[in-house]
Design an enzyme around this catalytic site. Structure first.
Site, PDB file in Angstrom:
ATOM      1  N   HIS A  31     -17.949  15.179 -40.061  1.00 39.09           N
ATOM      2  CA  HIS A  31     -18.282  14.064 -39.159  1.00 39.09           C
ATOM      3  C   HIS A  31     -17.765  12.768 -39.783  1.00 39.09           C
ATOM      4  O   HIS A  31     -18.543  11.840 -40.039  1.00 39.09           O
ATOM      5  CB  HIS A  31     -19.788  13.934 -38.916  1.00 39.09           C
ATOM      6  CG  HIS A  31     -20.330  14.889 -37.891  1.00 39.09           C
ATOM      7  ND1 HIS A  31     -21.637  15.286 -37.869  1.00 39.09           N
ATOM      8  CD2 HIS A  31     -19.751  15.507 -36.847  1.00 39.09           C
ATOM      9  CE1 HIS A  31     -21.841  16.118 -36.864  1.00 39.09           C
ATOM     10  NE2 HIS A  31     -20.710  16.278 -36.229  1.00 39.09           N
TER      11      HIS A  31
ATOM     12  N   HIS B 188     -19.412  24.685 -26.933  1.00 33.64           N
ATOM     13  CA  HIS B 188     -19.596  23.267 -27.293  1.00 33.64           C
ATOM     14  C   HIS B 188     -18.214  22.751 -27.682  1.00 33.64           C
ATOM     15  O   HIS B 188     -17.478  23.445 -28.383  1.00 33.64           O
ATOM     16  CB  HIS B 188     -20.586  23.187 -28.449  1.00 33.64           C
ATOM     17  CG  HIS B 188     -20.674  21.884 -29.166  1.00 33.64           C
ATOM     18  ND1 HIS B 188     -20.744  20.668 -28.520  1.00 33.64           N
ATOM     19  CD2 HIS B 188     -20.736  21.602 -30.507  1.00 33.64           C
ATOM     20  CE1 HIS B 188     -20.845  19.703 -29.433  1.00 33.64           C
ATOM     21  NE2 HIS B 188     -20.827  20.238 -30.639  1.00 33.64           N
TER      22      HIS B 188
ATOM     23  N   GLU C 188     -17.173  19.862 -29.298  1.00 35.85           N
ATOM     24  CA  GLU C 188     -16.844  18.960 -30.403  1.00 35.85           C
ATOM     25  C   GLU C 188     -15.602  19.512 -31.105  1.00 35.85           C
ATOM     26  O   GLU C 188     -15.343  20.735 -31.092  1.00 35.85           O
ATOM     27  CB  GLU C 188     -18.039  18.859 -31.376  1.00 35.85           C
ATOM     28  CG  GLU C 188     -17.936  17.648 -32.288  1.00 35.85           C
ATOM     29  CD  GLU C 188     -19.246  17.318 -33.012  1.00 35.85           C
ATOM     30  OE1 GLU C 188     -20.240  18.024 -32.826  1.00 35.85           O
ATOM     31  OE2 GLU C 188     -19.259  16.316 -33.772  1.00 35.85           O
TER      32      GLU C 188
ATOM     33  N   ASP D 197     -14.537  20.280 -33.945  1.00 30.75           N
ATOM     34  CA  ASP D 197     -14.558  21.367 -34.930  1.00 30.75           C
ATOM     35  C   ASP D 197     -14.579  22.744 -34.262  1.00 30.75           C
ATOM     36  O   ASP D 197     -14.323  23.751 -34.929  1.00 30.75           O
ATOM     37  CB  ASP D 197     -15.725  21.214 -35.914  1.00 30.75           C
ATOM     38  CG  ASP D 197     -17.063  20.992 -35.254  1.00 30.75           C
ATOM     39  OD1 ASP D 197     -17.113  20.390 -34.173  1.00 30.75           O
ATOM     40  OD2 ASP D 197     -18.079  21.418 -35.832  1.00 30.75           O
TER      41      ASP D 197
ATOM     42  N   HIS E 201     -26.439  20.082 -29.957  1.00 32.17           N
ATOM     43  CA  HIS E 201     -26.805  18.702 -30.184  1.00 32.17           C
ATOM     44  C   HIS E 201     -25.994  17.711 -29.365  1.00 32.17           C
ATOM     45  O   HIS E 201     -26.153  16.486 -29.545  1.00 32.17           O
ATOM     46  CB  HIS E 201     -26.684  18.371 -31.695  1.00 32.17           C
ATOM     47  CG  HIS E 201     -25.252  18.384 -32.196  1.00 32.17           C
ATOM     48  ND1 HIS E 201     -24.753  17.357 -32.938  1.00 32.17           N
ATOM     49  CD2 HIS E 201     -24.240  19.230 -32.009  1.00 32.17           C
ATOM     50  CE1 HIS E 201     -23.488  17.608 -33.249  1.00 32.17           C
ATOM     51  NE2 HIS E 201     -23.173  18.739 -32.689  1.00 32.17           N
TER      52      HIS E 201
ATOM     53  N   ASP F 110     -23.706  25.458 -32.671  1.00 33.67           N
ATOM     54  CA  ASP F 110     -24.182  24.730 -33.858  1.00 33.67           C
ATOM     55  C   ASP F 110     -25.606  25.109 -34.275  1.00 33.67           C
ATOM     56  O   ASP F 110     -25.952  25.025 -35.464  1.00 33.67           O
ATOM     57  CB  ASP F 110     -24.143  23.218 -33.603  1.00 33.67           C
ATOM     58  CG  ASP F 110     -22.742  22.641 -33.698  1.00 33.67           C
ATOM     59  OD1 ASP F 110     -21.912  23.192 -34.440  1.00 33.67           O
ATOM     60  OD2 ASP F 110     -22.478  21.626 -33.032  1.00 33.67           O
TER      61      ASP F 110
ATOM     62  N   TYR G  22     -29.017  20.801 -42.954  1.00 35.60           N
ATOM     63  CA  TYR G  22     -28.359  20.788 -41.637  1.00 35.60           C
ATOM     64  C   TYR G  22     -29.363  20.366 -40.556  1.00 35.60           C
ATOM     65  O   TYR G  22     -29.090  19.511 -39.720  1.00 35.60           O
ATOM     66  CB  TYR G  22     -27.837  22.202 -41.397  1.00 35.60           C
ATOM     67  CG  TYR G  22     -26.964  22.451 -40.201  1.00 35.60           C
ATOM     68  CD1 TYR G  22     -25.583  22.427 -40.316  1.00 35.60           C
ATOM     69  CD2 TYR G  22     -27.512  22.799 -38.967  1.00 35.60           C
ATOM     70  CE1 TYR G  22     -24.769  22.730 -39.239  1.00 35.60           C
ATOM     71  CE2 TYR G  22     -26.707  23.097 -37.886  1.00 35.60           C
ATOM     72  CZ  TYR G  22     -25.334  23.067 -38.025  1.00 35.60           C
ATOM     73  OH  TYR G  22     -24.536  23.371 -36.941  1.00 35.60           O
TER      74      TYR G  22
ATOM     75  N   HIS H 151     -21.182  27.692 -37.538  1.00 34.23           N
ATOM     76  CA  HIS H 151     -20.926  27.277 -38.925  1.00 34.23           C
ATOM     77  C   HIS H 151     -21.721  28.180 -39.871  1.00 34.23           C
ATOM     78  O   HIS H 151     -22.894  28.469 -39.621  1.00 34.23           O
ATOM     79  CB  HIS H 151     -21.390  25.842 -39.186  1.00 34.23           C
ATOM     80  CG  HIS H 151     -20.666  24.804 -38.388  1.00 34.23           C
ATOM     81  ND1 HIS H 151     -19.353  24.474 -38.596  1.00 34.23           N
ATOM     82  CD2 HIS H 151     -21.090  24.021 -37.372  1.00 34.23           C
ATOM     83  CE1 HIS H 151     -18.988  23.526 -37.755  1.00 34.23           C
ATOM     84  NE2 HIS H 151     -20.028  23.229 -36.992  1.00 34.23           N
TER      85      HIS H 151
HETATM   86 FE1  FEO Z   1     -21.288  19.814 -32.840  1.00 36.54          FE
HETATM   87 FE2  FEO Z   1     -20.066  21.969 -35.103  1.00 36.54          FE
HETATM   88  O1  FEO Z   1     -19.964  20.690 -33.773  1.00 36.54           O
END
Ligand code: FEO
Length: 396
Positions: free
Chosen positions: A23, A79, A81, A83, A146, A165, A193, A226
């Protein structure tokens, strides 16, 4: 290299051993991370999420050689994002027209990032896709867990939950599964996390867990986006999230401070001694926030039942490291914790009062006006700081 996760389910992601900041510079990743992408191979071959942009070519090359891009029927993007969606441009460039299943908000996020009119198929909670051999993918929207676009995908017939996530950790490991890794390391990365990413969404976490439990479906594997995959007692992380979401706290106090000439440091340590004398079983942790990793500080705030914030007064204000961590703490919306402030000063001495205000604005129950000391604390001042610590411990 693809790795088997469950029957006809394969991990095809990327382990990022050298990642130390995530991030931007917002989240420290002492143990690296991974971007978990999964392939479900039934009558239909489905790719669930992709990897971060820097690894797009390597990832798509691997998919091509191990699976064959032509064999993929569609993508599920839980999701968007970067990544997890970063390889979409490379994948769609080499496999044009591949449908992408995601939420309505997912379409907005993907378009916002990549400005492409790909073949989006919008899904919502309860929608499902038959992928053959008695199995189907069932979608569960999870807005703000999130991001607004987040969703979970459940493989019915295979008992695998892909929550993106949620339930993840920034933790690089070739061991892949929860029963194989060091349990203390795993716990440390999980709580960090949750504390740093999910705390503000705890009410939604609790609600979503209740919703998923009410589905009353078998879950043999939880495969997040992750870190390691939960296959041994997979629901342990769900139970742990439910506890963390319920205004979690331990018998722990975190003292956060910054100092110019060590006066405020001495107060911090004397207050810690006072708490320890009054409440010997309470774990007290003391962080100079200008020198400690901020995500580790936040993790200790999350675990604590109370915090103390200290700063000397400079230019009628507080030091910038304390201002920074207080802004972070405010955004995370901790609940049910007590707090107090302290600090040394030469003349005007506003810092304890200002910190008290910031703690109140951040949702802490602030005890008293704080502890102030003029100039360098002498033995008498340090005794008073210990008394202050003892009194504070008595109110917890
Ligand atoms: Fe919200 Fe692992 O991206």
């Amino acid at each position: 290299m693809k790795r088997q996760v469950a029957e006809n389910v394969w991990w095809v992601g990327k382990i990022d051993w050298e990642l130390r900041k995530f991030h931007g510079s917002e989240y420290s990743t002492h143990r690296g991370s991974s971007y978990n992408s999964y392939l479900v191979r039934e009558a239909k071959t489905v790719l669930i999420d992709t990897v971060w942009l820097p690894f797009a070519k390597e990832y798509v090359d691997n998919l091509d050689s191990e699976v064959g891009l032509a064999n993929i029927d569609f993508i599920v993007q839980n999701h968007a994002e970067i990544d997890h969606s970063g390889a979409l441009p490379e994948l769609l460039r080499r496999r044009p027209g591949l449908p992408i299943y995601c939420t309505a908000n997912g379409v907005k996020v993907i378009k916002g990032h990549y400005h492409q009119d790909w073949d989006f198929r919008v899904v919502k909670t309860g929608d499902s896709i038959d992928i053959g051999n008695g199995k189907k993918l069932v979608f569960i929207e999870a807005p703000m867990l999130h991001w607004p676009d987040s969703m979970f995908t459940y493989l019915a017939g295979g008992a695998v939950l892909f929550p993106n996530d949620a339930f993840g950790q920034h933790y690089a490991s070739e061991l892949l599964f929860n029963d194989l890794v060091d349990q203390a390391e795993l716990k440390e990365e999980c709580v960090k996390y949750y504390a740093n990413i999910l705390t503000p969404f705890s009410a939604l976490v609790a609600k979503k867990i209740a919703e998923v439990v009410a589905l009353n479906v078998p879950v043999d594997v939880i495969a997040p986006s992750h870190g390691i995959i939960w296959r041994k007692d997979p629901l342990q992380i769900v139970t742990q999230y439910a506890a963390w979401a319920a205004d979690y706290q331990e018998d722990r106090v975190a003292i956060l401070y910054d100092s110019m000439w060590d006066g405020t440091r001495k107060l911090a340590e004397a207050i810690a001694q006072g708490i320890a004398q009054s409440s010997p079983c309470t774990a007290v942790v003391v962080h100079n926030v200008a020198k400690t990793d901020k995500n580790d500080v936040i993790t200790d705030v999350f675990r604590s039942k109370a915090i103390l914030a200290g700063s000397p007064t400079v230019n009628k204000g507080i030091l910038n490291a304390m201002a920074g961590i207080m802004e972070e703490i405010k955004g995370l919306h901790f609940k049910g914790k007590k707090a107090a402030s302290f600090g040394c000063s030469g003349w005007s001495g506003e810092a304890p009062k200002l910190l008290g205000q910031l703690l109140g604005e951040a949702g802490f129950a602030v005890e008293g006006e704080g502890f102030s000391c003029t100039w360098e604390p002498d033995a008498a001042a340090l005794d008073k700081a210990r008394d202050f610590g003892r009194d504070f411990a008595g109110k917890l």
